[in-house]
Design a protein around this motif. Structure first.
Motif, PDB file in Angstrom:
ATOM      1  N   MET A   1     -24.247   9.607   8.420  1.00  0.00           N
ATOM      2  CA  MET A   1     -23.797  10.480   7.267  1.00  0.00           C
ATOM      3  C   MET A   1     -22.481  10.841   7.128  1.00  0.00           C
ATOM      4  SD  MET A   1     -25.528  14.214   6.187  1.00  0.00           S
ATOM      5  CE  MET A   1     -24.206  15.249   6.615  1.00  0.00           C
ATOM      6  N   ARG A   2     -21.692  10.353   6.209  1.00  0.00           N
ATOM      7  CA  ARG A   2     -20.310  10.180   6.108  1.00  0.00           C
ATOM      8  C   ARG A   2     -19.932  11.945   5.641  1.00  0.00           C
ATOM      9  NH1 ARG A   2     -16.900   5.925   6.095  1.00  0.00           N
ATOM     10  NH2 ARG A   2     -15.502   7.181   4.825  1.00  0.00           N
ATOM     11  N   ARG A   3     -18.930  12.337   6.170  1.00  0.00           N
ATOM     12  CA  ARG A   3     -18.356  13.629   6.044  1.00  0.00           C
ATOM     13  C   ARG A   3     -17.344  13.535   4.940  1.00  0.00           C
ATOM     14  NH1 ARG A   3     -20.812  17.332   9.056  1.00  0.00           N
ATOM     15  NH2 ARG A   3     -21.197  16.534  11.337  1.00  0.00           N
ATOM     16  N   SER A   4     -17.113  14.446   4.099  1.00  0.00           N
ATOM     17  CA  SER A   4     -16.167  14.572   3.001  1.00  0.00           C
ATOM     18  C   SER A   4     -14.963  14.686   3.698  1.00  0.00           C
ATOM     19  CB  SER A   4     -16.566  15.632   1.838  1.00  0.00           C
ATOM     20  OG  SER A   4     -15.388  15.994   1.193  1.00  0.00           O
ATOM     21  N   LYS A   5     -13.783  14.053   3.111  1.00  0.00           N
ATOM     22  CA  LYS A   5     -12.370  14.224   3.870  1.00  0.00           C
ATOM     23  C   LYS A   5     -11.845  15.844   3.644  1.00  0.00           C
ATOM     24  CE  LYS A   5      -7.935  12.162   4.024  1.00  0.00           C
ATOM     25  NZ  LYS A   5      -7.515  11.030   4.853  1.00  0.00           N
ATOM     26  N   THR A   6     -12.301  16.111   2.456  1.00  0.00           N
ATOM     27  CA  THR A   6     -11.850  17.659   2.378  1.00  0.00           C
ATOM     28  C   THR A   6     -12.643  18.744   3.131  1.00  0.00           C
ATOM     29  OG1 THR A   6     -11.871  16.902  -0.238  1.00  0.00           O
ATOM     30  CG2 THR A   6     -12.087  19.421   0.359  1.00  0.00           C
ATOM     31  N   LEU A   7     -13.722  18.250   3.330  1.00  0.00           N
ATOM     32  CA  LEU A   7     -14.435  19.140   4.339  1.00  0.00           C
ATOM     33  C   LEU A   7     -13.929  18.946   5.704  1.00  0.00           C
ATOM     34  CD1 LEU A   7     -17.078  21.108   5.021  1.00  0.00           C
ATOM     35  CD2 LEU A   7     -18.232  19.099   5.645  1.00  0.00           C
ATOM     36  N   LEU A   8     -13.724  17.980   6.094  1.00  0.00           N
ATOM     37  CA  LEU A   8     -13.149  17.831   7.344  1.00  0.00           C
ATOM     38  C   LEU A   8     -11.710  18.476   7.462  1.00  0.00           C
ATOM     39  CD1 LEU A   8     -13.838  13.958   8.342  1.00  0.00           C
ATOM     40  CD2 LEU A   8     -14.879  16.075   9.316  1.00  0.00           C
TER      41      LEU A   8
END
Length: 56
Positions: A1-8
């Motif tokens: 599952m890829r995480r959103s860059k914004t979330l990171l």
């Protein structure tokens, strides 16, 4: 599952802000609190902190 860059980025900002606000506490205590609050491993939190210090 890829995480959103914004979330990171938000997670990184939160960890670094929390660290700055709680400088009086020992690092181990701060990392344990963040681990419980964000459901992350201590290793992940230390990685975020080290990346934040390199960028600063």
């Amino acid at each position: 599952m890829r995480r959103s860059k914004t979330l990171l980025e938000k997670r990184k900002d939160y960890v670094l802000d929390y660290l700055n606000k709680n400088q009086a506490k020992q690092m181990k205590v701060v990392v344990a609190e963040l681990s419980e609050a964000l459901f992350l491993t201590e290793r992940t939190i230390y990685s975020i902190i080290s990346q934040g210090l390199e960028a600063a």
